[in-house]
Design an enzyme around this catalytic site. Structure first.
Site, PDB file in Angstrom:
ATOM      1  CD  GLU A  70      -5.047   5.556   3.203  1.00  0.00           C
ATOM      2  OE1 GLU A  70      -4.126   5.405   2.004  1.00  0.00           O
ATOM      3  OE2 GLU A  70      -6.342   5.274   3.381  1.00  0.00           O
TER       4      GLU A  70
ATOM      5  NE  ARG B 134      -8.477  -9.546  -5.356  1.00  0.00           N
ATOM      6  CZ  ARG B 134      -9.610  -9.183  -5.068  1.00  0.00           C
ATOM      7  NH1 ARG B 134     -10.564  -9.401  -6.070  1.00  0.00           N
ATOM      8  NH2 ARG B 134     -10.134  -8.474  -4.027  1.00  0.00           N
TER       9      ARG B 134
ATOM     10  CE  LYS C 135      -4.073  -2.250   0.060  1.00  0.00           C
ATOM     11  NZ  LYS C 135      -3.348  -3.709   0.133  1.00  0.00           N
TER      12      LYS C 135
END
Length: 493
Positions: free
Chosen positions: A220, A312, A136
């Protein structure tokens, strides 16, 4: 709807695939409904499908439908996670390619790397891209460099809880602690104050270690009750990158999606163009290849923030297929074969609305507790604009070892109001008996004024606890059996 020229017929297309990329045989390294979905794509492309299964899945529908199937042994979960065994099975069966589906090993760079090393095409991006976007922090850095807006947060991984507390005070509560290598709603906690931050810090580290093998976490700023908007992208090795519009995945429970809609009824045309362009920019920034999804949070002011990129196929891909007419799985296989995308961006048009309901074997009345067991009766809905992706049938035992989702009901209609009416009819037609499911819960969602008005966010489920206040109708025969059993028991007293 404009129908771009694809190919004259499936026979010609199958010939082109075999001629250009030599994919004759494909192993599906997955189970359940997604394995059945991929098997169907292979059948249309003239590619031999190979299924794998553990003992718990020996009666699975994907095993019955594949051209060939091979056992992975008794270990219910580890069998689908054994990289070397899966590749060995593929090699032994003479497969040219492996499709990982979603979940399990679909975002494991070592799996993609092992396939490449053994001369088998991995249906997905290269290992380095999976690794980079799975981190991330690295993904955030790539998006910042590309000019894609990200949620304010830590510049890298947090060193300790004291550093986290200082940063949280600076950016302002609430904040989110997230596993750097996380996904699927795991390894994430909201913290509304310093006490909650200190309490959750070690919990997130522990979850990250158990689920992803890493203790690294970052922070975050929490966007309170945002809209969860994601964009489906396709990219090939020839430099072509397109988007297939957005999906609204705001209706969630514990960061797990329940209902997905395409396109979002909450976006203006200007916002739709903006988020599509941001997703394409994100994909180009990392030289992405194959199908992927760029996920964004949209705040109350309509601003988009990059959240993550899933490298994906997504569970909810059918709603995009329903509004665009693009077979995403077939495009994945084409791209992995080295062929260019079938479509250009100006050939992609959308028509109507589509919604996907995840039919989970869960009891919404009991905090969505899993409900595994034998399906005594199953009725699949039908009619115009209705699609069911599943792997269940009457008599099938839902095993307790895997995810509780047993089917996906996908409904399309020309406009929003018609979609709600058709979805209500389709859910009413559908019957899964012997286990508890989320079908009645979805019907309650359709009856919700907020949903009908197309106004909902990620706090929708928590804000509407009344959605579980429903009664379940038993089928006539099953009700008769219950009554007969009660009479027998009474006579025996």
């Amino acid at each position: 709807m404009k129908s771009p020229a694809r190919f004259k017929d499936t026979e010609v297309f199958a010939y082109n695939v075999r001629d250009a990329c030599v994919i004759h045989k494909l192993l599906i390294a997955n189970r359940g409904e997604i394995a059945v979905r991929i098997i169907r794509a292979c059948a249309e492309m003239g590619i031999t499908s190979v299924a794998v299964y553990t003992d718990a899945d020996r009666h699975g529908l994907h095993v019955k439908k594949a051209d060939e199937s091979y056992s992975l042994g008794p270990d219910s979960l580890a069998g689908y996670l054994n990289i070397h065994r899966l590749v060995n099975v593929a090699r032994g069966a003479g497969c040219d390619a492996i499709h990982p589906g979603y979940g399990f090993l679909s975002e494991n760079p070592q799996f993609a790397q092992n396939c490449a090393r053994r001369g088998i095409r991995f249906i997905g991006p290269e290992a380095e891209i999976i690794r980079r976007m799975g981190d991330k922090i690295a993904a955030r850095e790539a998006m910042i460099a590309a000019g894609v807006p990200v949620v304010p947060g830590s510049e890298g991984n947090l060193k300790d809880v004291d550093e986290a507390a200082v940063l949280a005070e600076k950016i302002g509560y609430p904040v989110m602690l997230k596993a750097t290598n996380g996904g699927g709603g795991r390894g994430i906690r909201r913290c509304d104050d310093e006490a909650a931050l200190r309490h959750n810090y070690e919990r997130v580290r522990s979850e990250a270690t158990k689920a992803f093998g890493s203790t690294e976490i970052f922070m975050e700023k929490a966007i309170v009750n945002p809209r969860h908007i994601e964009v489906q992208i396709l990219a090939d090795r020839h430099g072509n990158v397109i988007h297939l519009f957005e999906r609204d995945c705001s209706i969630q429970r514990r960061h797990q999606k329940l209902v997905e809609i395409a396109p979002s009824p909450q976006l203006s045309e200007a916002q739709r163009r903006e988020v599509g362009e941001l997703a394409v920019r994100a994909a180009r920034a990392v030289n992405y290849e194959n199908a992927g999804t760029v996920e964004f949070l949209m705040d109350a002011d309509g601003r988009f923030y990059f959240m993550e990129m899933n490298t994906r196929l997504q569970v909810e891909h059918p709603v995009t297929e329903m509004i665009t007419g693009v077979d995403i799985v077939q495009e994945q296989i084409r791209v992995a074969a080295g062929l260019p995308l079938t479509y250009t961006q100006d050939q992609i048009t959308r028509r109507g609305f589509a919604v996907e309901f995840r039919i989970n074997a869960e009891d919404p009345k009991n905090d969505f507790l899993p409900s595994f067991g034998r399906i005594t009766r199953y009725f699949a809905p039908g009619g115009p604009g209705v699609r069911t992706d599943g792997a269940i049938y009457t008599g099938y035992h839902i095993p307790p070892h895997y995810d509780s989702m047993c089917a996906k009901l996908v409904v399309w209609a020309m406009d929003w109001d018609s979609l709600i009416r058709r979805a209500r009819r389709a859910l009413g037609d559908m019957g899964v008996y012997g286990v508890k499911t989320t079908i009645p819960y979805h019907l309650e969602i359709l009856n919700s004024e907020a949903f009908r008005q197309g106004s909902f966010d990620t706090g929708y489920v928590d804000a509407h606890p009344e959605l579980t206040d429903y009664s379940v109708r038993r089928p006539t025969r099953e009700l008769a059996a219950v009554i007969a059993a009660a009479i027998t028991a009474h006579k025996g007293l």
